[in-house]
Design a protein around this motif. Structure first.
Motif, mmCIF file in Angstrom:
data_model
loop_
_atom_site.group_PDB
_atom_site.id
_atom_site.type_symbol
_atom_site.label_atom_id
_atom_site.label_comp_id
_atom_site.label_asym_id
_atom_site.label_seq_id
_atom_site.Cartn_x
_atom_site.Cartn_y
_atom_site.Cartn_z
ATOM 1 N N ILE A 110 0.823 -1.206 0.000
ATOM 2 C CA ILE A 110 0.000 0.000 0.000
ATOM 3 C C ILE A 110 0.863 1.264 0.000
ATOM 4 C CG2 ILE A 110 -1.790 1.286 1.211
ATOM 5 C CD1 ILE A 110 -2.732 -1.423 0.062
ATOM 6 N N LEU A 111 1.677 1.416 1.032
ATOM 7 C CA LEU A 111 2.420 2.664 1.181
ATOM 8 C C LEU A 111 3.516 2.836 0.136
ATOM 9 C CD1 LEU A 111 2.749 2.892 5.085
ATOM 10 C CD2 LEU A 111 1.065 3.977 3.595
ATOM 11 N N VAL A 112 4.278 1.792 -0.087
ATOM 12 C CA VAL A 112 5.448 1.920 -0.982
ATOM 13 C C VAL A 112 5.077 1.696 -2.444
ATOM 14 C CG1 VAL A 112 7.741 1.023 -1.524
ATOM 15 C CG2 VAL A 112 7.041 1.309 0.868
ATOM 16 N N ASN A 113 4.502 0.529 -2.747
ATOM 17 C CA ASN A 113 4.254 0.211 -4.156
ATOM 18 C C ASN A 113 3.107 1.005 -4.762
ATOM 19 O OD1 ASN A 113 6.342 -1.626 -4.037
ATOM 20 N ND2 ASN A 113 5.020 -3.411 -3.729
ATOM 21 N N SER A 114 2.041 1.208 -3.999
ATOM 22 C CA SER A 114 0.875 1.906 -4.555
ATOM 23 C C SER A 114 0.972 3.429 -4.418
ATOM 24 C CB SER A 114 -0.410 1.414 -3.878
ATOM 25 O OG SER A 114 -0.643 0.055 -4.174
ATOM 26 N N LEU A 115 1.311 3.900 -3.211
ATOM 27 C CA LEU A 115 1.302 5.342 -2.973
ATOM 28 C C LEU A 115 2.648 6.010 -3.247
ATOM 29 C CD1 LEU A 115 -0.877 5.653 0.265
ATOM 30 C CD2 LEU A 115 -1.570 5.480 -2.122
ATOM 31 N N LYS A 116 3.684 5.224 -3.453
ATOM 32 C CA LYS A 116 5.032 5.773 -3.700
ATOM 33 C C LYS A 116 5.439 6.728 -2.563
ATOM 34 C CE LYS A 116 5.509 3.911 -7.882
ATOM 35 N NZ LYS A 116 4.255 3.130 -7.957
ATOM 36 N N THR A 117 5.227 6.256 -1.344
ATOM 37 C CA THR A 117 5.456 7.092 -0.172
ATOM 38 C C THR A 117 6.945 7.306 0.083
ATOM 39 O OG1 THR A 117 3.437 6.219 0.828
ATOM 40 C CG2 THR A 117 5.013 7.298 2.295
ATOM 41 N N LYS A 118 7.294 8.589 0.264
ATOM 42 C CA LYS A 118 8.670 8.939 0.619
ATOM 43 C C LYS A 118 8.754 9.483 2.039
ATOM 44 C CE LYS A 118 12.948 9.194 -0.845
ATOM 45 N NZ LYS A 118 13.674 7.965 -1.247
ATOM 46 N N LYS A 119 7.606 9.994 2.532
ATOM 47 C CA LYS A 119 7.567 10.547 3.883
ATOM 48 C C LYS A 119 6.226 10.201 4.508
ATOM 49 C CE LYS A 119 9.001 13.399 7.210
ATOM 50 N NZ LYS A 119 9.502 14.754 6.945
ATOM 51 N N ILE A 120 6.260 9.731 5.760
ATOM 52 C CA ILE A 120 5.034 9.463 6.496
ATOM 53 C C ILE A 120 5.055 10.310 7.763
ATOM 54 C CG2 ILE A 120 3.675 7.743 7.736
ATOM 55 C CD1 ILE A 120 4.768 5.633 5.876
ATOM 56 N N ILE A 121 3.991 11.066 7.985
ATOM 57 C CA ILE A 121 3.832 11.858 9.201
ATOM 58 C C ILE A 121 2.705 11.215 9.992
ATOM 59 C CG2 ILE A 121 3.243 14.124 10.122
ATOM 60 C CD1 ILE A 121 4.469 15.346 7.611
ATOM 61 N N ILE A 122 3.041 10.705 11.181
ATOM 62 C CA ILE A 122 2.086 9.838 11.879
ATOM 63 C C ILE A 122 2.257 9.979 13.393
ATOM 64 C CG2 ILE A 122 3.488 7.732 12.122
ATOM 65 C CD1 ILE A 122 -0.055 7.845 10.619
ATOM 66 N N GLY A 123 1.219 9.687 14.131
ATOM 67 C CA GLY A 123 1.253 9.809 15.583
ATOM 68 C C GLY A 123 2.101 8.738 16.249
#
Length: 309
Positions: A110-123
């Motif tokens: 989900i995060l890497v392959n689909s959303l191409k996430t480079k930064k996550i801001i999370i609690g």
């Protein structure tokens, strides 16, 4: 902002994202701190600011919590998020199958392959994966392996978000619209379709628009009389709204009825957003219809004074 229904429909081959994850019910002041951080970070690093949220609410699916009441319908939340300047809102259907994804599957697929996430801001207290068995330390470890950064939102800020949500819900249930609106930083809204009622208001000299809200999970404030406004035909109109059972005329079902001032038109079947500005009084059972009429006149006078301020 582009709204995408389902992660599989997020087609991204050319950019990377900064992501935060959550329900963001109410999109109140506490949420906005997180979202502003996300948006500013994305702009400064050339990423696309992206909110991943879920619908139905996970508690509705996993706990069969049919009594859960939310501050926003999905459409209302989308409207508010759009006003903040986000690039993408992804609304993913929350199902039992989705909840069974392992932490590795969620991050990798989900995060890497689909959303191409480079930064996550999370609690700091974020948990994810099957049975919510992974925490932020696991997420940081995934980031080290899969090449994304994790920015942790500290306990104090997350606790403020939790407190704000609780205070808003409690305030609305107690009829304290002022506190609720202050925490939200916008007027609490009710959105629905105008349906034909019994026409009693018109007989009293106060014709009402009867608001029907389809979403049963939407939190309705305490019964009583409120000052409201709405945009009708590209103009802003003020009025007063009664939430309750109309006990003076032996009402048996709870209704939401709005009397708009200085509006003369047909609203049946139209979708309206009603913004709640002030609360005037509790709903009462009067000894006669005449007493009710006199009180409605006083309510209008008080509403006009509040509107003028």
């Amino acid at each position: 902002m582009e709204t995408i229904q389902g992660i599989s429909k997020f087609i991204n081959t050319s950019f990377q994202t900064a992501v935060t994850i959550g329900t963001f019910d109410g999109v109140h002041l506490g949420h906005r701190k997180i979202l502003e951080r996300l948006i500013n970070n994305a702009k400064s690093t050339g990423l696309k600011s992206t909110v991943l949220t879920f619908f139905p609410h996970p508690r509705m699916v996993l706990q069969k919590d049919t009594d859960i009441k939310l501050l926003n319908t999905l459409d209302e939340k989308t409207q508010i998020l759009d006003s903040l300047g986000l690039d993408y809102l992804i609304v993913h259907p929350f199902t039992k199958d989705f909840s069974r994804l392992s932490a590795t599957e969620f991050v990798r697929d989900i995060l890497v392959n689909s959303l191409k996430t480079k930064k996550i801001i999370i609690g700091y207290d974020h948990r994810f994966g099957r049975n919510r068995n992974a925490n932020i330390q696991d997420l940081i470890a995934f980031g080290n392996t899969l090449d994304f950064n994790v920015e942790e939102i500290p306990a104090q800020e997350i606790d403020e978000v939790s407190v704000s949500s609780t205070k808003i819900r409690n305030a609305l249930l107690e009829g304290d619209i002022t506190t609720a609106n202050n925490y939200l930083n916008y007027p609490y809204m009710l959105t629905g379709t105008i349906q034909k009622g019994k026409g009693l208001g018109k007989q009293f000299g106060f014709p009402t628009a009867n608001l029907h809200i389809t979403e049963t999970y939407k939190l309705i404030p305490k019964n009583g009389v409120y000052v409201v406004n709405s945009k009708l035909a590209d103009r802003e109109y003020f009025g007063m709204m009664n939430i309750g059972f109309n006990p003076t005329v032996s009402g048996t079902t709870r209704s939401i009825e709005v009397n708009f001032f200085d509006f003369d038109g047909n609203l049946y079947d139209k979708k309206l957003q009603i913004d709640i500005l002030h609360r005037i009084r509790d709903e009462h059972k009067f000894d006669s219809v005449q007493e009710l009429k006199e009180q409605l006149k006083k309510d209008k006078e008080q509403s006009l004074v509040l509107i003028s301020k």
